[in-house]
Design a protein around this motif. Structure first.
Motif, PDB file in Angstrom:
ATOM      1  N   ALA A  14      11.629   9.096 -15.671  1.00 33.53           N
ATOM      2  CA  ALA A  14      11.923  10.396 -16.056  1.00 33.53           C
ATOM      3  C   ALA A  14      11.522  11.122 -14.818  1.00 33.53           C
ATOM      4  CB  ALA A  14      10.702  10.782 -17.447  1.00 33.53           C
ATOM      5  N   VAL A  15      11.902  12.660 -15.659  1.00 37.58           N
ATOM      6  CA  VAL A  15      11.364  13.635 -14.405  1.00 37.58           C
ATOM      7  C   VAL A  15      10.843  15.060 -14.540  1.00 37.58           C
ATOM      8  CG1 VAL A  15      12.417  15.023 -12.217  1.00 37.58           C
ATOM      9  CG2 VAL A  15      13.453  12.807 -13.093  1.00 37.58           C
ATOM     10  N   LEU A  67      20.215  13.365  -7.270  1.00 39.60           N
ATOM     11  CA  LEU A  67      19.906  12.420  -8.786  1.00 39.60           C
ATOM     12  C   LEU A  67      21.432  11.653  -8.838  1.00 39.60           C
ATOM     13  CD1 LEU A  67      21.975  17.198  -8.649  1.00 39.60           C
ATOM     14  CD2 LEU A  67      19.686  15.583  -9.444  1.00 39.60           C
ATOM     15  N   ASP A  68      22.586  11.382  -7.963  1.00 40.60           N
ATOM     16  CA  ASP A  68      23.113  10.097  -7.929  1.00 40.60           C
ATOM     17  C   ASP A  68      21.881   9.113  -8.807  1.00 40.60           C
ATOM     18  OD1 ASP A  68      25.195  12.042  -8.767  1.00 40.60           O
ATOM     19  OD2 ASP A  68      25.352  11.133  -6.804  1.00 40.60           O
ATOM     20  N   LEU A  69      20.870   8.719  -7.399  1.00 41.32           N
ATOM     21  CA  LEU A  69      20.333   7.244  -7.286  1.00 41.32           C
ATOM     22  C   LEU A  69      18.957   8.145  -9.311  1.00 41.32           C
ATOM     23  CD1 LEU A  69      18.457   7.738  -3.583  1.00 41.32           C
ATOM     24  CD2 LEU A  69      20.088   5.591  -4.887  1.00 41.32           C
ATOM     25  N   ASN A  70      18.775   9.044  -9.320  1.00 37.77           N
ATOM     26  CA  ASN A  70      18.193   9.218 -10.349  1.00 37.77           C
ATOM     27  C   ASN A  70      18.908   8.799 -11.579  1.00 37.77           C
ATOM     28  OD1 ASN A  70      18.070  11.364 -13.191  1.00 37.77           O
ATOM     29  ND2 ASN A  70      16.250  10.345 -12.355  1.00 37.77           N
ATOM     30  N   ALA A  71      20.272   9.200 -11.566  1.00 35.18           N
ATOM     31  CA  ALA A  71      20.660   8.754 -12.853  1.00 35.18           C
ATOM     32  C   ALA A  71      20.779   7.259 -12.435  1.00 35.18           C
ATOM     33  CB  ALA A  71      22.621   9.076 -13.253  1.00 35.18           C
ATOM     34  N   GLU A  74      17.203   4.907 -10.177  1.00 37.98           N
ATOM     35  CA  GLU A  74      16.404   4.400  -8.917  1.00 37.98           C
ATOM     36  C   GLU A  74      14.897   5.508  -7.591  1.00 37.98           C
ATOM     37  OE1 GLU A  74      19.100   3.046  -5.795  1.00 37.98           O
ATOM     38  OE2 GLU A  74      20.183   1.942  -7.521  1.00 37.98           O
ATOM     39  N   TRP A  75      15.474   6.540  -8.225  1.00 33.67           N
ATOM     40  CA  TRP A  75      14.591   7.876  -7.875  1.00 33.67           C
ATOM     41  C   TRP A  75      14.752   8.942  -9.046  1.00 33.67           C
ATOM     42  CZ3 TRP A  75      15.317   9.966  -1.992  1.00 33.67           C
ATOM     43  CH2 TRP A  75      15.445   9.045  -1.553  1.00 33.67           C
ATOM     44  N   VAL A  76      13.506   9.413  -8.500  1.00 39.08           N
ATOM     45  CA  VAL A  76      12.684  10.079  -9.036  1.00 39.08           C
ATOM     46  C   VAL A  76      12.393  11.492  -8.421  1.00 39.08           C
ATOM     47  CG1 VAL A  76      10.802  11.622 -10.824  1.00 39.08           C
ATOM     48  CG2 VAL A  76      10.846   8.833 -10.855  1.00 39.08           C
ATOM     49  N   PRO A  77      13.403  12.720  -8.019  1.00 42.04           N
ATOM     50  CA  PRO A  77      13.602  13.625  -7.530  1.00 42.04           C
ATOM     51  C   PRO A  77      13.019  14.798  -8.557  1.00 42.04           C
ATOM     52  CG  PRO A  77      15.387  13.686  -8.496  1.00 42.04           C
ATOM     53  CD  PRO A  77      14.982  12.709  -8.809  1.00 42.04           C
ATOM     54  N   TRP A  78      12.068  16.050  -7.233  1.00 42.70           N
ATOM     55  CA  TRP A  78      12.322  17.205  -7.516  1.00 42.70           C
ATOM     56  C   TRP A  78      12.003  18.038  -6.640  1.00 42.70           C
ATOM     57  CZ3 TRP A  78       8.238  13.060  -8.601  1.00 42.70           C
ATOM     58  CH2 TRP A  78       7.565  12.833 -10.014  1.00 42.70           C
ATOM     59  N   ALA A  79      12.075  19.745  -7.163  1.00 40.95           N
ATOM     60  CA  ALA A  79      12.504  20.147  -6.335  1.00 40.95           C
ATOM     61  C   ALA A  79      10.412  20.506  -6.541  1.00 40.95           C
ATOM     62  CB  ALA A  79      12.681  22.171  -6.756  1.00 40.95           C
ATOM     63  N   ILE A  80      10.117  21.561  -5.416  1.00 39.39           N
ATOM     64  CA  ILE A  80       9.115  21.468  -5.298  1.00 39.39           C
ATOM     65  C   ILE A  80       9.111  23.511  -5.408  1.00 39.39           C
ATOM     66  CG2 ILE A  80       6.778  21.963  -3.743  1.00 39.39           C
ATOM     67  CD1 ILE A  80       7.497  19.572  -2.174  1.00 39.39           C
ATOM     68  N   ILE A  81       8.609  23.896  -6.007  1.00 39.56           N
ATOM     69  CA  ILE A  81       8.465  25.447  -6.143  1.00 39.56           C
ATOM     70  C   ILE A  81       7.119  26.176  -6.443  1.00 39.56           C
ATOM     71  CG2 ILE A  81       8.844  27.273  -8.027  1.00 39.56           C
ATOM     72  CD1 ILE A  81      11.856  25.336  -7.547  1.00 39.56           C
ATOM     73  N   VAL A  89      10.786  25.488  -2.758  1.00 40.32           N
ATOM     74  CA  VAL A  89      10.176  25.123  -0.788  1.00 40.32           C
ATOM     75  C   VAL A  89      10.499  23.450   0.402  1.00 40.32           C
ATOM     76  CG1 VAL A  89       8.702  27.475  -0.996  1.00 40.32           C
ATOM     77  CG2 VAL A  89       7.729  24.769  -1.235  1.00 40.32           C
ATOM     78  N   GLY A  90      10.765  22.994  -0.896  1.00 39.39           N
ATOM     79  CA  GLY A  90      11.010  21.611  -0.433  1.00 39.39           C
ATOM     80  C   GLY A  90      11.443  20.894  -1.144  1.00 39.39           C
ATOM     81  N   MET A  91      11.561  19.495  -1.248  1.00 38.85           N
ATOM     82  CA  MET A  91      11.651  18.696  -2.451  1.00 38.85           C
ATOM     83  C   MET A  91      10.742  16.736  -2.110  1.00 38.85           C
ATOM     84  SD  MET A  91      16.132  17.957  -2.156  1.00 38.85           S
ATOM     85  CE  MET A  91      16.154  17.428  -0.232  1.00 38.85           C
ATOM     86  N   THR A  92      10.733  16.213  -2.970  1.00 38.13           N
ATOM     87  CA  THR A  92       9.818  15.254  -2.926  1.00 38.13           C
ATOM     88  C   THR A  92      10.320  14.291  -4.280  1.00 38.13           C
ATOM     89  OG1 THR A  92       7.348  14.148  -3.103  1.00 38.13           O
ATOM     90  CG2 THR A  92       8.003  15.824  -4.472  1.00 38.13           C
TER      91      THR A  92
END
Length: 207
Positions: A14-15, A67-71, A74-81, A89-92
């Motif tokens: 989950a994200v 996004l593909d890795l999250n689907a 395998e990954w949980v990706p965020w944008a840093i707001i 201003v970044g990603m993690t």
């Protein structure tokens, strides 16, 4: 017979939106690409040889890959707001997720040059670590970086993580050189102390 049911296992894929003092981590989307292109252009971050930061022209593909890795779970990706600007201003991300062993890695993180050493990284990591240990029930969280990335190594150590070791010749880098990977971790028994330290940093009471 007991009528009680065991609690459902936490969803490691989950994200969630995580709201902090200085930043909010939101599920990464293609709508963040223009902000991220502007952020990465500061100081030409993507040209640093010991990092894997996407350049402005690569940003759409880089976001779609996450996004593909999250689907795929395998990954949980965020944008840093940033709360100051309202912009990404970044990603993690969470990666190397091992839900069966309650472990994961925080990585693939970068911040615009103007946002570094401002408390934003500490706030983002406080959010990610709190979710990992207190919601997902992790027993350990890892961080990995290039041996030559002294800035990243120092930043990880400032979080309160301890160095576990060095994986020699762990990756073949994009220019054909070999990467030694430095592995750090925080384990669950250390989390309360790490949380206090990060909270102080975010509040501006510690460096």
């Amino acid at each position: 017979m007991s009528n009680q049911h065991s609690a459902p296992a936490p969803d490691f894929s989950a994200v969630p939106t995580l709201v902090g003092t200085r930043v909010t981590l939101v599920p990464l989307s293609l709508e963040h690409v223009p902000d991220l292109q502007r952020a990465v252009a500061e100081g030409d971050l993507w040209q640093t040889w010991y990092t894997r930061i996407p350049g402005p022209a690569e940003m759409t593909d880089a976001v779609q890959h996450r996004l593909d890795l999250n689907a795929a779970g395998e990954w949980v990706p965020w944008a840093i707001i940033s709360h100051d600007s309202g912009e990404a201003v970044g990603m993690t991300s969470y990666l190397n997720i091992r839900a069966d062993n309650r472990k994961l890695e925080i990585g693939s993180t970068w911040l615009a040059k103007s946002q570094q050493r401002t408390g934003i990284n500490s706030d983002a990591k406080l959010l990610q670590l709190t979710h990992a240990f207190e919601t997902l029930g992790c027993v350990a969280v890892e961080f990995r970086t290039h041996w030559h990335n002294q800035q990243s190594r120092a930043a990880i150590a400032r979080l309160g993580a301890k160095q576990d070791g060095v994986l020699r010749n762990n990756d073949i880098w994009r220019d054909g050189t070999l990467r030694d990977t430095v592995v750090f971790s925080i384990i669950e028994s250390e989390w309360p102390t790490v949380r206090l330290g990060l909270t102080e940093k975010v509040a501006g009471r510690a460096r």
